[in-house]
Design a protein around this motif. Structure first.
Motif, PDB file in Angstrom:
ATOM      1  N   ALA A  20       0.829  -1.205   0.000  1.00  0.00           N
ATOM      2  CA  ALA A  20       0.000   0.000   0.000  1.00  0.00           C
ATOM      3  C   ALA A  20       0.866   1.259   0.000  1.00  0.00           C
ATOM      4  O   ALA A  20       0.546   2.242  -0.668  1.00  0.00           O
ATOM      5  CB  ALA A  20      -0.945  -0.009   1.198  1.00  0.00           C
ATOM      6  N   LEU A  21       1.983   1.232   0.742  1.00  0.00           N
ATOM      7  CA  LEU A  21       2.895   2.378   0.768  1.00  0.00           C
ATOM      8  C   LEU A  21       3.636   2.526  -0.562  1.00  0.00           C
ATOM      9  O   LEU A  21       3.705   3.615  -1.129  1.00  0.00           O
ATOM     10  CB  LEU A  21       3.895   2.238   1.916  1.00  0.00           C
ATOM     11  N   VAL A  22       4.191   1.435  -1.061  1.00  0.00           N
ATOM     12  CA  VAL A  22       4.944   1.470  -2.318  1.00  0.00           C
ATOM     13  C   VAL A  22       4.040   1.887  -3.478  1.00  0.00           C
ATOM     14  O   VAL A  22       4.448   2.652  -4.355  1.00  0.00           O
ATOM     15  CB  VAL A  22       5.619   0.108  -2.600  1.00  0.00           C
ATOM     16  N   ASP A  23       2.800   1.393  -3.480  1.00  0.00           N
ATOM     17  CA  ASP A  23       1.861   1.707  -4.559  1.00  0.00           C
ATOM     18  C   ASP A  23       1.167   3.056  -4.396  1.00  0.00           C
ATOM     19  O   ASP A  23       0.373   3.449  -5.239  1.00  0.00           O
ATOM     20  CB  ASP A  23       0.806   0.605  -4.670  1.00  0.00           C
ATOM     21  N   GLY A  24       1.440   3.764  -3.288  1.00  0.00           N
ATOM     22  CA  GLY A  24       0.853   5.080  -3.078  1.00  0.00           C
ATOM     23  C   GLY A  24      -0.573   5.068  -2.565  1.00  0.00           C
ATOM     24  O   GLY A  24      -1.232   6.107  -2.554  1.00  0.00           O
ATOM     25  N   GLU A  29       3.508   9.903   6.325  1.00  0.00           N
ATOM     26  CA  GLU A  29       3.675  11.285   6.774  1.00  0.00           C
ATOM     27  C   GLU A  29       4.887  11.895   6.072  1.00  0.00           C
ATOM     28  O   GLU A  29       5.982  11.350   6.124  1.00  0.00           O
ATOM     29  CB  GLU A  29       3.876  11.318   8.284  1.00  0.00           C
ATOM     30  N   GLY A  30       4.680  12.990   5.378  1.00  0.00           N
ATOM     31  CA  GLY A  30       5.776  13.681   4.712  1.00  0.00           C
ATOM     32  C   GLY A  30       6.214  13.070   3.388  1.00  0.00           C
ATOM     33  O   GLY A  30       7.109  13.576   2.744  1.00  0.00           O
ATOM     34  N   GLY A  31       5.617  11.966   2.995  1.00  0.00           N
ATOM     35  CA  GLY A  31       5.959  11.337   1.724  1.00  0.00           C
ATOM     36  C   GLY A  31       7.124  10.374   1.826  1.00  0.00           C
ATOM     37  O   GLY A  31       7.594  10.032   2.904  1.00  0.00           O
ATOM     38  N   VAL A  32       7.586   9.951   0.673  1.00  0.00           N
ATOM     39  CA  VAL A  32       8.691   9.007   0.576  1.00  0.00           C
ATOM     40  C   VAL A  32       9.993   9.731   0.870  1.00  0.00           C
ATOM     41  O   VAL A  32      10.241  10.813   0.347  1.00  0.00           O
ATOM     42  CB  VAL A  32       8.738   8.385  -0.838  1.00  0.00           C
ATOM     43  N   VAL A  33      10.829   9.156   1.711  1.00  0.00           N
ATOM     44  CA  VAL A  33      12.133   9.749   2.020  1.00  0.00           C
ATOM     45  C   VAL A  33      13.106   9.464   0.890  1.00  0.00           C
ATOM     46  O   VAL A  33      13.786  10.360   0.399  1.00  0.00           O
ATOM     47  CB  VAL A  33      12.673   9.231   3.371  1.00  0.00           C
ATOM     48  N   GLU A  35      13.688   6.310  -2.491  1.00  0.00           N
ATOM     49  CA  GLU A  35      13.266   5.079  -3.132  1.00  0.00           C
ATOM     50  C   GLU A  35      14.378   4.627  -4.069  1.00  0.00           C
ATOM     51  O   GLU A  35      14.997   5.447  -4.750  1.00  0.00           O
ATOM     52  CB  GLU A  35      11.974   5.324  -3.903  1.00  0.00           C
ATOM     53  N   THR A  36      14.643   3.332  -4.081  1.00  0.00           N
ATOM     54  CA  THR A  36      15.648   2.764  -4.973  1.00  0.00           C
ATOM     55  C   THR A  36      14.964   1.717  -5.844  1.00  0.00           C
ATOM     56  O   THR A  36      13.745   1.531  -5.760  1.00  0.00           O
ATOM     57  CB  THR A  36      16.792   2.110  -4.174  1.00  0.00           C
ATOM     58  N   ALA A  37      15.748   1.023  -6.613  1.00  0.00           N
ATOM     59  CA  ALA A  37      15.184  -0.025  -7.466  1.00  0.00           C
ATOM     60  C   ALA A  37      14.486  -1.110  -6.651  1.00  0.00           C
ATOM     61  O   ALA A  37      13.477  -1.676  -7.086  1.00  0.00           O
ATOM     62  CB  ALA A  37      16.288  -0.644  -8.323  1.00  0.00           C
ATOM     63  N   HIS A  38      14.994  -1.380  -5.436  1.00  0.00           N
ATOM     64  CA  HIS A  38      14.487  -2.506  -4.661  1.00  0.00           C
ATOM     65  C   HIS A  38      13.867  -2.138  -3.316  1.00  0.00           C
ATOM     66  O   HIS A  38      13.241  -2.978  -2.676  1.00  0.00           O
ATOM     67  CB  HIS A  38      15.620  -3.504  -4.407  1.00  0.00           C
ATOM     68  N   PHE A  39      14.055  -0.886  -2.879  1.00  0.00           N
ATOM     69  CA  PHE A  39      13.617  -0.500  -1.539  1.00  0.00           C
ATOM     70  C   PHE A  39      12.887   0.834  -1.529  1.00  0.00           C
ATOM     71  O   PHE A  39      13.052   1.669  -2.411  1.00  0.00           O
ATOM     72  CB  PHE A  39      14.814  -0.450  -0.572  1.00  0.00           C
ATOM     73  N   HIS A  40      12.110   0.996  -0.478  1.00  0.00           N
ATOM     74  CA  HIS A  40      11.277   2.178  -0.252  1.00  0.00           C
ATOM     75  C   HIS A  40      11.511   2.596   1.191  1.00  0.00           C
ATOM     76  O   HIS A  40      11.405   1.763   2.098  1.00  0.00           O
ATOM     77  CB  HIS A  40       9.825   1.738  -0.465  1.00  0.00           C
ATOM     78  N   ALA A  41      11.864   3.852   1.419  1.00  0.00           N
ATOM     79  CA  ALA A  41      12.094   4.333   2.787  1.00  0.00           C
ATOM     80  C   ALA A  41      11.118   5.460   3.099  1.00  0.00           C
ATOM     81  O   ALA A  41      10.901   6.354   2.274  1.00  0.00           O
ATOM     82  CB  ALA A  41      13.534   4.817   2.953  1.00  0.00           C
TER      83      ALA A  41
END
Length: 161
Positions: A20-24, A29-33, A35-41
């Motif tokens: 749900a987070l990766v797909d938006g 809070e504050g959005g994505v810090v 994002e890489t090819a394999h990870f989401h922070a």
């Protein structure tokens, strides 16, 4: 479906929080810090502590040994970059890292900063749960949420460099 309680007290129903987070579908809070090819922070959605970052895999897996070679390299690289940014722009000197394999969603690492106020709740890893609950229950005021958003913005800008 799982019910997730967000930092602001609202609840959401999701099959998989990380998807749900990766797909938006859920905006952290504050959005994505970063994002890489394999990870989401992103800032942890449940606990309003400035600089508390969740680094999550984009694909479903539960364990470190399931990462491909490319994912392992991406993971340690971005984890190190986030940590450096936490120190450089937020002044965070100590961080607890947590990764567990009994999660119901994606492989992820919690990067939990240690602030001076947290020592009132304990000095060891056992204090982390009381700290998280204190943040959720007592720190959901606008002043603290503003500092969380400022920390997210500072980390995001630093990681773009």
């Amino acid at each position: 479906m799982r019910t997730i309680t967000l930092a602001n007290g609202e609840t959401v129903e999701v099959e998989c929080l990380s998807c749900a987070l990766v797909d938006g579908l859920i905006e952290p809070e504050g959005g994505v810090v970063v994002e890489t090819a394999h990870f989401h922070a992103h800032q942890d959605v449940a606990y309003p502590i400035p600089g508390l970052i969740i680094l999550a895999s984009k694909r479903h897996l539960k364990s470190l040994d399931e990462l491909t070679e490319a994912e392992r390299l991406d993971y340690i690289t971005i984890l190190s970059e986030i940590r450096k940014a936490q120190r450089d722009v937020l002044g965070i000197e100590s961080v607890y890292y947590f990764y567990n394999e009994d999660t119901t969603h994606h492989f992820h690492t919690w990067m939990v900063p240690r602030y001076e106020w947290m020592y009132e709740l304990g000095r060891s890893v056992e204090s982390v749960r009381p700290v998280l609950l204190h943040a959720r229950n007592e720190m959901n005021d606008e002043a603290n949420l503003k500092s969380v958003r400022q920390a997210i913005s500072a980390l995001t800008e630093e990681l773009k460099r």
